[in-house]
Enzyme design. Structure first.
Site, PDB file in Angstrom:
ATOM      1  N   CYS A 345      19.838  25.941  -0.406  1.00 16.73           N
ATOM      2  CA  CYS A 345      20.392  26.401   1.036  1.00 16.73           C
ATOM      3  C   CYS A 345      19.186  26.236   2.089  1.00 16.73           C
ATOM      4  CB  CYS A 345      20.465  28.215   0.723  1.00 16.73           C
ATOM      5  SG  CYS A 345      21.647  28.633  -0.620  1.00 16.73           S
ATOM      6  N   HIS A 401      19.143  22.477  15.604  1.00 18.27           N
ATOM      7  CA  HIS A 401      19.401  23.351  16.975  1.00 18.27           C
ATOM      8  C   HIS A 401      20.776  23.591  17.158  1.00 18.27           C
ATOM      9  CE1 HIS A 401      18.027  25.373  20.341  1.00 18.27           C
ATOM     10  NE2 HIS A 401      17.390  24.686  20.697  1.00 18.27           N
ATOM     11  N   ASP A 405      19.672  28.948  17.617  1.00 19.58           N
ATOM     12  CA  ASP A 405      19.052  28.911  18.735  1.00 19.58           C
ATOM     13  C   ASP A 405      17.322  29.109  18.670  1.00 19.58           C
ATOM     14  OD1 ASP A 405      21.540  28.593  19.761  1.00 19.58           O
ATOM     15  OD2 ASP A 405      21.959  30.909  20.280  1.00 19.58           O
TER      16      ASP A 405
END
Ligand code: CAO
Length: 428
Positions: A345, A401, A405
């Protein structure tokens, strides 16, 4: 019995002592009109010596390494009516355009005569600059791959002769350039001959390194990545770790700081689920994962591998410690199975055992973030009243990105720091 046809070296433009590089026929071979009998080479060019008549080879008078001149007897042929048209010959043997014998040669060959010495324009008027320095077999190979052999400017064979490997390398380079160009529009890196500057040695990359490289390149070109740097105060955590290890016998697996980092990271991921997500391939959806598996970058002699620790949120430090030791050992012995490296993950890349103050790890896509760790250092930290010596751990969070954020990245890192600063919070 029909008279033997003698095939001699034609006029090669006042050049004597031409090297015979290869002889391509032997007694008993059936030779077709224009078939290459031998490869000759001067200082300036390589040339095929074509048969000016069809026939069965009786005797071969030259061998590789010999030097020949105009008029040297090459072979004798027993005449044969099997002469074929130049277009058919061209399919069998690759002859560079400037080496194609003139039509008169065909006429001469059909009517077997003694001592036919053809003056193919190719040999007399060979344009050294344009002549590809390669055997017919290599030219044929190049043609089959659609390679214009004139574009291969130098070969790795003797005197710059173009070999099959040169053709393969040319194709590989063209393919790589095409992939890079199509994928990103950026020009390919130039190929440089470093041996011009000094001694060199070439070493093939391991399979792991090659695959990792391709993957890193793909990620680098596809993900807009940002790396955020911060430090966690691990003074208390380190004291606890030392105390835990002091309780262990010398055969027990030691607890390393990495295990607490894994736990802190997972706790932060539970708090900020977007860090446990992946973007769908079409970029339209975010896929949230309900499991918490952590990949650990492990340095091995064959390159970097990333074994995955599963369901980290459900395991204690001791269990994770044993699992990390087992998986990193397996990794170094090259014994990890593909399943051991799937389903991560987030990845941690820890260089802390080596050193460093910061670096910018590359996200292990389709994960959306990676945590880099370098060496903890005792530092004077101002607490508002005084400077205190604190053990500070540098952390580097690189994220995709498109998904994370900047503010989310900073908040996530603040949470990781908080867990590491006070590991009792991991119980909450
Ligand atoms: N600060 C200070 N010391 C640290 C530290 C840190 N951040 N991280 C590890 N150490 C210390 C350990 O405590 C240990 O000390 P002792 O020998 O005194 O017990 C020593 O350094 C060696 O640790 P380690 O690296 O063997 O163990 P680990 O659990 O920290 O890391 C593993 C395990 C598998 C991540 C590591 O061995 C490894 O392979 N790291 C390289 C990963 C890598 O190549 N990343 C780059 C990927 S991006 O190109």
């Amino acid at each position: 019995m029909a008279a033997l046809i003698e095939i001699k070296v034609p006029d090669v433009g006042n050049v004597a002592d031409i090297d015979v590089v290869d002889v391509l026929v032997k007694p008993g071979d059936t030779v077709k009109l224009e078939q290459t009998l031998a490869i000759l080479e001067t200082d300036k060019a390589s040339m095929d010596l074509p048969a000016s008549a069809a026939g069965i080879v009786q005797e071969v008078f030259i061998k590789s390494g010999d030097k020949v001149s105009e008029g040297t007897l090459v072979v004798t042929l027993l005449p044969s009516t099997e002469a074929v048209t130049p277009s058919v010959v061209e399919e069998e043997v690759s002859i560079a355009p400037q080496e194609q014998p003139v039509q008169q040669a065909v006429a001469a060959a059909v009517a077997p005569v003694e001592a036919v010495v053809v003056k193919p324009e190719s040999l007399a008027g060979i344009d050294a600059a344009r002549a590809a320095h390669a055997t017919p077999a290599v030219r044929l190979f190049a043609r089959e791959l659609g390679v214009d052999i004139q574009k291969i400017t130098s070969g790795s064979g003797r005197k710059g002769r173009i070999l099959k490997d040169d053709v393969k390398n040319f194709v590989k380079k063209a393919m790589t350039e095409a992939v890079v160009q199509n994928g990103s529009g950026i020009p390919a890196m130039p190929s440089i001959d470093f041996s011009k500057f000094g001694e060199i040695e070439e070493q093939k990359l391991s399979k792991i390194k090659r695959l990792t490289g391709q993957n890193l390149n793909r990620v680098w070109l596809n993900l807009p990545m940002v790396t955020y740097h911060d430090e966690a105060d691990i003074t208390e955590m380190e004291a606890f770790r030392i105390a835990l290890n002091a309780e262990k016998s010398k055969d027990d697996i030691k607890i390393t700081g990495l295990l607490f980092i894994i736990k802190a990271l997972v706790a932060a991921m539970e708090q900020f689920p977007q860090f446990n997500s992946s973007l769908s391939a079409d970029g339209e959806k975010l896929i949230f994962k309900k499991y918490l598996n952590i990949g650990i970058a492990v340095d091995t002699p064959n390159g970097l591998v990333v074994p995955v620790l599963r369901d980290v949120n459900r395991k204690g430090i001791n269990e994770l410690s044993a699992e990390l030791a087992e998986k990193s050992n397996k990794a170094r012995l090259g014994k990890l199975m593909p399943a051991d490296m799937q389903g991560g993950c987030i990845t941690i890349s820890s260089l802390g055992g080596i050193g460093g103050t910061a670096f910018t790890p590359i996200v292990n896509a389709p994960e959306v973030a990676i945590l880099g760790v370098t060496r903890a250092k005792m530092q004077p930290v101002w607490n508002g009243k005084e400077f205190l010596p604190r053990l500070m751990l540098p952390l580097d969070l690189t994220y995709d990105h498109r998904v994370i954020d900047g503010a989310e990245g900073a908040r996530f890192m603040a949470a990781v720091k908080q867990y590491l600063g006070d590991i009792r919070r991991l119980l909450l």
